[in-house]
Enzyme design. Structure first.
Site, PDB file in Angstrom:
ATOM      1  N   LYS A  82       0.847  -1.197   0.000  1.00 27.67           N
ATOM      2  CA  LYS A  82       0.000   0.000   0.000  1.00 27.67           C
ATOM      3  C   LYS A  82       0.881   1.245   0.000  1.00 27.67           C
ATOM      4  CE  LYS A  82      -4.029   1.772   2.580  1.00 27.67           C
ATOM      5  NZ  LYS A  82      -4.842   1.579   3.810  1.00 27.67           N
ATOM      6  N   SER A 181      -9.748  -0.675   7.051  1.00 27.44           N
ATOM      7  CA  SER A 181      -9.186  -0.542   5.708  1.00 27.44           C
ATOM      8  C   SER A 181      -8.454  -1.756   5.155  1.00 27.44           C
ATOM      9  CB  SER A 181      -8.248   0.659   5.645  1.00 27.44           C
ATOM     10  OG  SER A 181      -8.998   1.825   5.469  1.00 27.44           O
TER      11      SER A 181
END
Ligand code: GLN
EC number: 6.3.5.7
Length: 504
Positions: A82, A181
């Site tokens: 990420k 998330s």
């Protein structure tokens, strides 16, 4: 056996086995992954940055060694990261114009550990700006699409990592989870996503959003792979004083697949109004499966669960407003071209660099922390947080792990919620309580509704990721969902499930 499954669709543990048998090599696998990326990225946009030559060179270094008995755990395994996790010399943008072009001079601790474990970093994956959102639509560089239906969101904020793993653009990925998330995009994309206990994994080099909630964790095709990656990244780090020295076990070697006699609490409040019928049905069937496997499943109440979302949306923006104060155009990142005095430099830089959702959070947080409101908002939210933690403690006095849905709905359409922040925030009702309490949770694929994946959330005691993973593993091994892959994406969307992959 791997059967006829394509290399990019295999889990990491199976690639390891093939390396060991010299049936394939890291070079071959990483080349196949880049071919998949070439074919899928125009439709999915899971990545913000890749360096094919660098990744292939890394892979070549492991070609001989990855099959050896003493090869490190992720030797030659392609991993997506990420883009809010710092990678030395590679852009780390947080999906924000504010950090466009920023290249950190150091690696995050998780990156150092990945490299030491032999992983091949394939690229930096897309996210909502500064990890604020639930759909990846808040990325300044355009949304990621859901591999199961490109007209829909992959979830967020680790939408890029989740889509990459689902579509075979990486075998594993690292995401971050402040309020859901990792788990929510895992549920939307039909992969496994694990938020570790707060302190289990070092946050050094993770760009801070809400420091008391943020955790880095794995996204993977199955539970064994998630366990493998957790083992690599977990453990005390002197560079993060909140990291814990609680014992790290080889989670992947401790998966028994047996949950007979285990006591599992089914969270009553997670089945109330707002839960989509199809999602609820899939999760209830999953609980029946756990019962069939010999677990004792009984209802449990978390009486303060309904206060978690409002408390989260005070605490997280408050911490964000403080953490994001550093983006002022001075040390790094965007700087306005039109600065006069210092005040103008700050305000213009921030006006130009931040997107709408980030600005909303900064304003909410600054307001909640301001004199006269601090007690009414921030302190009260912290008290709610204590109550939620106690709810979980009471539940874990009776149960070994808890079960519930991950999200109230399956993946929604791109554009559906982007203009309605409250609707977007509601996507996190079942995930934020864990962050507030600091406890671990994992999303494991448990079925489909209208062709879209559904996730089962398994919630663990603090630092007992092992039991939690074993529940998820037992469930997974009794069901076919983790073997299903989305069909190749087409721009039109509406793709239908291909069904079981040949490797099952
Ligand atoms: N959707 C939540 C938010 O926007 C959670 C984000 C996250 O976990 N990073 O705050």
């Amino acid at each position: 056996m791997s059967g006829a499954a394509a290399l990019p669709d295999l889990p990491a543990w199976e690639l390891r086995r093939l390396y060991h048998r010299r049936e394939t090599s890291p070079g071959e696998v990483v080349r196949a992954v880049f071919e998949r990326i070439d074919a899928q990225e125009p439709h999915l946009h899971a990545y913000l940055f890749r360096d094919r030559e660098a990744s292939l060179a890394e892979a070549a270094r492991w070609d001989g060694a990855a099959g050896r008995d003493d090869a490190p755990p992720l030797a030659g395994i392609p991993v997506a990261v990420k883009d809010n996790i710092c990678t030395r010399g590679w852009p780390t943008t947080c999906g924000s114009r504010m950090l466009a072009g920023f290249k950190p001079p150091y690696d995050a601790t998780v990156i150092t550990r990945l490299r030491r474990a032999g992983a091949i970093i394939v690229g930096k994956a897309n996210l909502d700006e500064f990890a604020m959102g639930s759909s990846t639509e808040n990325s300044a560089f355009g949304p990621t699409r859901n591999p199961w239906d490109p007209a829909r969101v992959p979830g967020g904020t680790s939408g890029g990592p989740a889509a990459a793993v689902a579509a075979g653009e990486a075998a594993l990925a690292l995401g971050s989870d402040t309020g859901g998330s990792i788990r929510q995009p895992a549920a939307f994309c039909g992969v496994v996503g694990l938020k570790p206990t707060y302190g289990r994994v070092s946050r050094y080099g993770l760009v801070a959003f809400a420091s008391s909630l943020d955790q880095i964790g794995p996204l993977a095709r199955d539970v064994r792979d998630a366990a493998l990656l957790l083992h690599v990244i977990a453990g005390r780090d002197p560079a993060d004083s909140t990291s814990s020295d609680a014992e790290v076990v080889p989670y992947h070697d401790r998966l028994t697949g047996t949950i007979r006699g285990l006591r599992l609490g089914v969270v009553r409040e997670f089945f109330a109004e707002g839960l989509d019928r199809g999602v609820g049905a899939a999760v209830r069937t999953a609980i029946e499966t756990c019962r069939d496997l010999g677990a004792v499943c009984e209802e449990v109440s978390l009486p303060h669960a309904s206060y978690a979302l409002p408390a989260y949306y005070i605490v997280a923006p408050a911490e964000a407003s403080s953490n994001l104060a550093r983006y002022a155009g001075v040390h790094y990142g965007h700087r306005t071209a039109a600065a006069g005095d210092l005040e103008t430099l700050y305000s213009r830089t921030r006006r130009e660099g931040f997107g709408a959702e980030v600005k909303r959070r900064i304003m909410l947080g600054t307001y909640a922390l301001s004199a006269g409101y601090y007690e009414a908002f921030y302190l009260r939210a912290q008290r709610v947080r204590a109550l939620i933690r106690r709810d979980f403690e009471a539940a874990f006095a009776r149960f070994d792990a808890l079960l519930g849905p991950v999200t109230p709905t399956a993946a929604f359409r791109i554009g559906e919620k982007v203009d309605d922040p409250l609707q977007m925030y509601l996507s996190d009702v079942y995930t934020v309580p864990l962050n507030l309490a600091g406890i671990p949770g994992v999303s494991v694929p448990c079925g489909f509704t209208d062709g879209l994946p559904v996730g089962l959330q398994v919630i663990g005691r603090p630092f007992d990721e092992g039991t939690m993973l074993n529940v998820a593993y037992a469930f997974e091994q009794a069901t076919p969902f983790h073997t299903m892959r989305p069909p190749p994406a087409h721009p039109a969307g509406g793709a239908a499930a291909r069904g079981r992959s040949p490797r099952s």
